[in-house]
Motif scaffolding. Structure first.
Motif, PDB file in Angstrom:
ATOM      1  N   ILE A 196       0.840  -1.205   0.000  1.00  0.00           N
ATOM      2  CA  ILE A 196       0.000   0.000   0.000  1.00  0.00           C
ATOM      3  C   ILE A 196       0.874   1.252   0.000  1.00  0.00           C
ATOM      4  O   ILE A 196       0.624   2.213  -0.738  1.00  0.00           O
ATOM      5  N   MET A 197       1.940   1.223   0.801  1.00  0.00           N
ATOM      6  CA  MET A 197       2.788   2.411   0.861  1.00  0.00           C
ATOM      7  C   MET A 197       3.654   2.540  -0.376  1.00  0.00           C
ATOM      8  O   MET A 197       3.953   3.640  -0.827  1.00  0.00           O
ATOM      9  N   LEU A 198       4.059   1.401  -0.958  1.00  0.00           N
ATOM     10  CA  LEU A 198       4.866   1.428  -2.182  1.00  0.00           C
ATOM     11  C   LEU A 198       4.082   2.029  -3.331  1.00  0.00           C
ATOM     12  O   LEU A 198       4.602   2.830  -4.109  1.00  0.00           O
ATOM     13  N   LEU A 199       2.810   1.677  -3.428  1.00  0.00           N
ATOM     14  CA  LEU A 199       1.988   2.197  -4.512  1.00  0.00           C
ATOM     15  C   LEU A 199       1.407   3.555  -4.181  1.00  0.00           C
ATOM     16  O   LEU A 199       0.734   4.153  -5.015  1.00  0.00           O
ATOM     17  N   ASN A 200       1.617   4.033  -2.933  1.00  0.00           N
ATOM     18  CA  ASN A 200       1.151   5.357  -2.525  1.00  0.00           C
ATOM     19  C   ASN A 200      -0.358   5.482  -2.691  1.00  0.00           C
ATOM     20  O   ASN A 200      -0.872   6.409  -3.295  1.00  0.00           O
ATOM     21  N   LEU A 201      -1.063   4.487  -2.118  1.00  0.00           N
ATOM     22  CA  LEU A 201      -2.502   4.425  -2.346  1.00  0.00           C
ATOM     23  C   LEU A 201      -3.301   5.306  -1.406  1.00  0.00           C
ATOM     24  O   LEU A 201      -4.486   5.514  -1.626  1.00  0.00           O
ATOM     25  N   GLN A 202      -2.666   5.799  -0.339  1.00  0.00           N
ATOM     26  CA  GLN A 202      -3.492   6.484   0.658  1.00  0.00           C
ATOM     27  C   GLN A 202      -4.023   7.819   0.164  1.00  0.00           C
ATOM     28  O   GLN A 202      -4.949   8.365   0.746  1.00  0.00           O
ATOM     29  N   HIS A 203      -3.447   8.319  -0.930  1.00  0.00           N
ATOM     30  CA  HIS A 203      -3.967   9.580  -1.462  1.00  0.00           C
ATOM     31  C   HIS A 203      -4.918   9.362  -2.627  1.00  0.00           C
ATOM     32  O   HIS A 203      -5.461  10.306  -3.166  1.00  0.00           O
ATOM     33  N   MET A 204      -5.070   8.110  -3.031  1.00  0.00           N
ATOM     34  CA  MET A 204      -5.890   7.840  -4.216  1.00  0.00           C
ATOM     35  C   MET A 204      -7.354   7.699  -3.803  1.00  0.00           C
ATOM     36  O   MET A 204      -7.696   6.870  -2.967  1.00  0.00           O
ATOM     37  N   ALA A 205      -8.188   8.527  -4.381  1.00  0.00           N
ATOM     38  CA  ALA A 205      -9.601   8.477  -4.036  1.00  0.00           C
ATOM     39  C   ALA A 205     -10.241   7.264  -4.703  1.00  0.00           C
ATOM     40  O   ALA A 205     -10.075   7.051  -5.898  1.00  0.00           O
ATOM     41  N   GLU A 206     -10.961   6.505  -3.917  1.00  0.00           N
ATOM     42  CA  GLU A 206     -11.648   5.345  -4.474  1.00  0.00           C
ATOM     43  C   GLU A 206     -13.004   5.792  -4.991  1.00  0.00           C
ATOM     44  O   GLU A 206     -13.740   6.488  -4.288  1.00  0.00           O
ATOM     45  N   PRO A 207     -13.352   5.466  -6.229  1.00  0.00           N
ATOM     46  CA  PRO A 207     -14.658   5.883  -6.743  1.00  0.00           C
ATOM     47  C   PRO A 207     -15.783   5.216  -5.970  1.00  0.00           C
ATOM     48  O   PRO A 207     -15.644   4.096  -5.493  1.00  0.00           O
ATOM     49  N   ALA A 208     -16.861   5.939  -5.832  1.00  0.00           N
ATOM     50  CA  ALA A 208     -17.976   5.421  -5.041  1.00  0.00           C
ATOM     51  C   ALA A 208     -18.639   4.252  -5.758  1.00  0.00           C
ATOM     52  O   ALA A 208     -18.719   4.214  -6.985  1.00  0.00           O
ATOM     53  N   THR A 209     -19.109   3.303  -4.968  1.00  0.00           N
ATOM     54  CA  THR A 209     -19.829   2.174  -5.532  1.00  0.00           C
ATOM     55  C   THR A 209     -21.219   2.635  -5.946  1.00  0.00           C
ATOM     56  O   THR A 209     -21.797   3.519  -5.315  1.00  0.00           O
ATOM     57  N   ARG A 210     -21.716   2.049  -7.016  1.00  0.00           N
ATOM     58  CA  ARG A 210     -23.064   2.399  -7.462  1.00  0.00           C
ATOM     59  C   ARG A 210     -24.076   2.057  -6.365  1.00  0.00           C
ATOM     60  O   ARG A 210     -23.945   1.025  -5.702  1.00  0.00           O
ATOM     61  N   PRO A 211     -25.104   2.906  -6.173  1.00  0.00           N
ATOM     62  CA  PRO A 211     -26.068   2.657  -5.084  1.00  0.00           C
ATOM     63  C   PRO A 211     -26.765   1.310  -5.200  1.00  0.00           C
ATOM     64  O   PRO A 211     -26.981   0.642  -4.187  1.00  0.00           O
ATOM     65  N   VAL A 212     -27.091   0.908  -6.414  1.00  0.00           N
ATOM     66  CA  VAL A 212     -27.831  -0.356  -6.559  1.00  0.00           C
ATOM     67  C   VAL A 212     -26.926  -1.520  -6.154  1.00  0.00           C
ATOM     68  O   VAL A 212     -27.360  -2.469  -5.482  1.00  0.00           O
ATOM     69  N   GLN A 213     -25.640  -1.410  -6.530  1.00  0.00           N
ATOM     70  CA  GLN A 213     -24.704  -2.474  -6.136  1.00  0.00           C
ATOM     71  C   GLN A 213     -24.539  -2.508  -4.624  1.00  0.00           C
ATOM     72  O   GLN A 213     -24.509  -3.586  -4.014  1.00  0.00           O
ATOM     73  N   GLN A 214     -24.477  -1.306  -4.027  1.00  0.00           N
ATOM     74  CA  GLN A 214     -24.316  -1.247  -2.589  1.00  0.00           C
ATOM     75  C   GLN A 214     -25.533  -1.848  -1.879  1.00  0.00           C
ATOM     76  O   GLN A 214     -25.390  -2.655  -0.955  1.00  0.00           O
ATOM     77  N   PHE A 215     -26.718  -1.484  -2.371  1.00  0.00           N
ATOM     78  CA  PHE A 215     -27.948  -2.000  -1.764  1.00  0.00           C
ATOM     79  C   PHE A 215     -28.004  -3.524  -1.874  1.00  0.00           C
ATOM     80  O   PHE A 215     -28.248  -4.233  -0.893  1.00  0.00           O
ATOM     81  N   LEU A 216     -27.711  -4.035  -3.081  1.00  0.00           N
ATOM     82  CA  LEU A 216     -27.768  -5.485  -3.276  1.00  0.00           C
ATOM     83  C   LEU A 216     -26.734  -6.194  -2.413  1.00  0.00           C
ATOM     84  O   LEU A 216     -27.011  -7.247  -1.833  1.00  0.00           O
TER      85      LEU A 216
END
Lengths: 100, 180
Positions: B72-92
């Motif tokens: 995680i630190m090698l790829l420097n992921l902590q600053h990368m915003a994760e796109p939101a999951t679609r609401p229907v996928q989240q609900f299901l």
């Protein structure tokens, strides 16, 4: 002595949390951590039944599962590093082609 | 007393597992997973498997999760915003995993409630596990060592250290000029 089904229910809850993470998250490494969580839930079930039936074989199985999880983590993280070098993201929705 | 320890550490394990799923920052997720694995190691001690509790802390919390943190630190992921999951996928996802949990716990309470633990001493300490493993599981044990070797080679190959496939830039136009 705590009854066996307490541990089984805890294991079921942890496994479900792992399933929920795999289904909702998009960050590949987070999904991978949720898979590790599910593996640990299964380990807990193995140990609970090993104590219930007084059988060491369940414990030995957990030992092997741990070794295989280590191998899986090494290869899986290498795949994510490779994906990141090719795509500059580890969003699993972006990785939908078999080649690039 | 035993019940108090069980419920406290079960709550810790569940809360930190939820934090892995719900927190957006993968570094926080990895550290929460370490905490959850420590609580699971306490569960293993309660299940009279102290050898596996030690292995859980050394191998999982100590080796595997450190590998995750390094990546995680090698790829420097902590600053990368994760796109939101679609609401229907989240609900299901939430409804289906809730249904799964309810079904699992229902059938566990229906079929897996044992009357009492069998009497007699049972301890899966290192001695017992080792004797049983080298009696009956010598061949799988050696196969695991080969599997780990294969995983090392696979990880090296995939991360591109051996083949030099890390080059993302295309080859230069001028012939005879080395890229490196």
């Amino acid at each position: 002595m705590i009854p066996t089904h307490y541990f089984l229910i805890l294991s079921a809850i942890l496994f479900t949390i792992g399933v929920m993470g795999v289904l909702t998250r998009k960050n590949g490494i987070t999904i991978f951590m949720c898979i590790e969580l599910m593996v640990n839930a299964v380990n807990l079930t193995f140990l609970a039944y090993a104590r219930q039936f007084h059988d060491v074989h369940g414990v030995i199985f957990v030992f092997f599962i741990m070794a295989i999880a280590a191998a899986e983590a090494a290869v899986g993280l290498a795949i994510f590093i490779s994906l990141f070098h090719h795509r500059d993201t580890i969003d699993v929705d972006e990785a939908n082609l078999m080649h690039w | 007393m035993e019940y108090a320890i069980f419920f406290v550490f079960a709550a810790i394990a569940v809360v930190f597992a939820l934090l892995v799923v719900l927190h957006r920052n993968p570094v926080v997720g990895a550290l929460s997973l370490v905490a959850s694995f420590f609580a699971l190691a306490v569960m293993y001690v309660l299940l009279e498997a102290p050898f596996l509790a030690a292995l859980q802390i050394i191998v999982y919390a100590g080796a595997i999760m450190v590998l995750f943190l390094f990546v995680i630190m090698l790829l420097n992921l902590q600053h990368m915003a994760e796109p939101a999951t679609r609401p229907v996928q989240q609900f299901l996802s939430y409804t289906s995993s809730a249904a799964f949990a309810i079904g699992l716990i229902y059938y566990l309470l229906k079929y897996a409630v044992f009357e009492a633990l069998p009497s007699g001493f049972f301890a899966a300490d290192a001695r017992t596990v080792g004797i049983r493993m080298f009696e009956a599981y010598v061949f799988p044990f050696e196969m695991v060592s080969i599997l780990l070797l294969a995983a090392i080679v696979g990880a090296l190959t995939l991360s591109g250290r051996m083949t030099g496939s890390r080059e993302k830039v295309p080859a230069p136009e001028q012939p005879g000029v080395e890229a490196r």
